[in-house]
Design an enzyme around this catalytic site. Structure first.
Site, PDB file in Angstrom:
ATOM      1  N   ASP A 136     -86.458 -84.217   4.484  1.00 46.85           N
ATOM      2  CA  ASP A 136     -85.959 -85.282   5.362  1.00 46.85           C
ATOM      3  C   ASP A 136     -84.442 -85.380   5.296  1.00 46.85           C
ATOM      4  O   ASP A 136     -83.876 -86.472   5.255  1.00 46.85           O
ATOM      5  CB  ASP A 136     -86.605 -86.615   5.007  1.00 46.85           C
TER       6      ASP A 136
ATOM      7  N   ASN B  26     -80.155 -90.570   6.020  1.00 50.74           N
ATOM      8  CA  ASN B  26     -80.676 -90.569   4.651  1.00 50.74           C
ATOM      9  C   ASN B  26     -79.624 -90.169   3.630  1.00 50.74           C
ATOM     10  O   ASN B  26     -79.964 -89.860   2.482  1.00 50.74           O
ATOM     11  CB  ASN B  26     -81.883 -89.636   4.544  1.00 50.74           C
TER      12      ASN B  26
ATOM     13  N   LYS C 258     -81.058 -85.669   6.735  1.00 44.42           N
ATOM     14  CA  LYS C 258     -80.483 -86.137   7.995  1.00 44.42           C
ATOM     15  C   LYS C 258     -79.394 -87.152   7.693  1.00 44.42           C
ATOM     16  O   LYS C 258     -79.299 -87.686   6.582  1.00 44.42           O
ATOM     17  CB  LYS C 258     -81.547 -86.744   8.910  1.00 44.42           C
TER      18      LYS C 258
END
Length: 416
Positions: free
Chosen positions: A173, A178, A175
């Site tokens: 995840d 984040n 990105k």
């Protein structure tokens, strides 16, 4: 040992611990059980905390900003509704999250969690509060980054991803949203609810079968549905590197079918791209190396983080200084902490907390989330401060966790 402030606005700077439990955990530790004595019902779970605002609202819960009165330290408290987690089949993800954090921490570039526990209705996390915003905010404030600026953040990210891989976890995840920032501009990676565990360090590992992550960051091997391993994180880092300097993803389309087709088949030519042709040969080679579709030839496939860190693009980076946070961030963090005593934010937070905690879950009372201490939720309407008066306490657990995703904040990446 280096300073890493958990908040601003009068908070005392604290020394970030390296490999030892946080001293601040004492403020949230097992206060109501001493020498076998169980405190009477209504004893506050987070005693002496004031609710200051709402940091995020999402599908599965909310993140509240609180301040501990005695230390003036700020913390982010995430409250996730079990009914929603069950309905969306997310309980397993919460368990994986804790496994990642328990094994891969502590680390200077991963968000710190001071406790995690559950009641019949909610799962609660007490997190490090990072006042600087996230990398999305950084681009929104500064526009696309200069190459040397991007190099600093990508170096910290490479170290953080390597730490996850060292324990055989794949983040999945990567990105902008984040990647949080502290008050000094250093990054913390967050949100490990989609993390997976791979079987081996081989580039051809296909032990993870499900499709997870944000579409524009997904690697070709994820889309093939034949299984994948740790190498998908390096592909995602290549996508992020491109976004930092170009302000948009390298593969883009409003149609998912077309987007996935581009990811799987389209070859990039950074020399013909108006936004990347001015980059140095080293950075273009770095991005191209990470975005190789053949997992056996992708940068990081053989030596993982050490191979990525050894790329010529990172020439001039002192990895020892970087990991000790001795290298100053090239840009100021994009956000500042909220003003203490903001009555509007406090009122909003109090109302939202009542709504979240007032919803009774429709799940069986026996439902449990692994790795979280169970606590009886008997005193939800007797809150003197922040409102987490659960009438019992938790045992010391892992020290890091996640915050939110793009959906939590409702922001759209339309280009910078």
């Amino acid at each position: 040992m280096f300073n890493c402030c958990l908040g601003g606005g009068g908070a005392q700077e604290k020394e970030r611990p390296q490999g030892t439990p946080s001293e601040l955990h004492k403020n949230f530790s097992d206060k109501t059980i001493l020498d076998g004595f169980v405190a009477p019902p209504g004893t506050p779970m987070l005693p002496g905390c004031d609710l200051e605002g709402v940091l995020g609202k999402g599908t599965f819960g909310s993140v509240m900003l609180v301040r501990e009165r005695s230390t003036q330290e700020r913390f982010a408290v995430k409250i996730m509704n079990k009914e929603h987690l069950l309905r969306e089949n997310q309980l397993e993800n919460i368990t994986v999250e804790r496994q990642v954090l328990r094994n891969a921490g502590p680390h200077p570039f991963i968000v710190e969690c001071h406790s995690g526990f559950q009641t019949e209705d909610v799962v609660v996390l007490v997190l490090e509060y990072l006042s600087g915003g996230d990398m999305f905010d950084l681009l929104a404030k500064n526009g696309t980054l200069q190459e040397e600026e991007a190099k600093f953040y990508l170096a910290e990210l490479a170290v953080a991803i390597g730490e996850l891989h060292r324990f055989k976890f794949v983040w999945r995840d990567v990105k902008l949203e984040n990647i949080l920032m502290d008050e000094f501009g250093h990054i913390r990676i967050t949100d490990f609810g989609l993390a997976g565990r791979y079987a081996s360090g081989q580039a051809t590992d296909t032990s993870i079968k499900d499709i997870s992550g944000t579409a524009v960051y997904q690697a070709p091997e994820i889309l093939s549905r034949k299984g994948h391993g740790r190498i998908v994180d390096w592909w995602a880092l290549g996508i992020l590197a491109y976004i930092l300097v170009a302000g948009r993803p390298p593969f883009r389309s409003d149609d998912y079918t077309e987007l996935f087709n581009k990811i799987e088949k389209e070859e990039l030519d950074l020399d013909k791209d108006d936004r990347t042709k001015i980059l140095s040969d080293e950075m273009k080679n770095f991005i191209n190396g990470l975005l190789v579709k053949d997992v056996n030839k992708r940068l990081g496939s053989q030596g993982d983080a050490e191979e990525v860190k050894g790329h010529p693009f990172f020439k001039g980076i002192s990895w020892e200084e970087l990991e000790k946070m001795e290298m100053p961030a090239p840009l100021e963090p994009p956000l500042q902490p909220p003003v203490k005593g903001d009555t509007v934010q406090k009122a909003e937070a109090e109302q939202w907390l009542r709504e979240v905690m007032g919803k009774k879950g429709k799940h069986p009372k026996a439902v449990q989330v692994a790795d979280y201490k169970n606590i009886r939720n008997e005193y939800k309407n007797r809150r003197n401060s922040i409102g987490l008066d659960f009438g019992n306490t938790h045992s010391e657990q892992s020290r890091k966790t996640w915050t939110g995703t793009t959906d939590d904040f409702g922001r759209l990446a339309t280009g910078f």
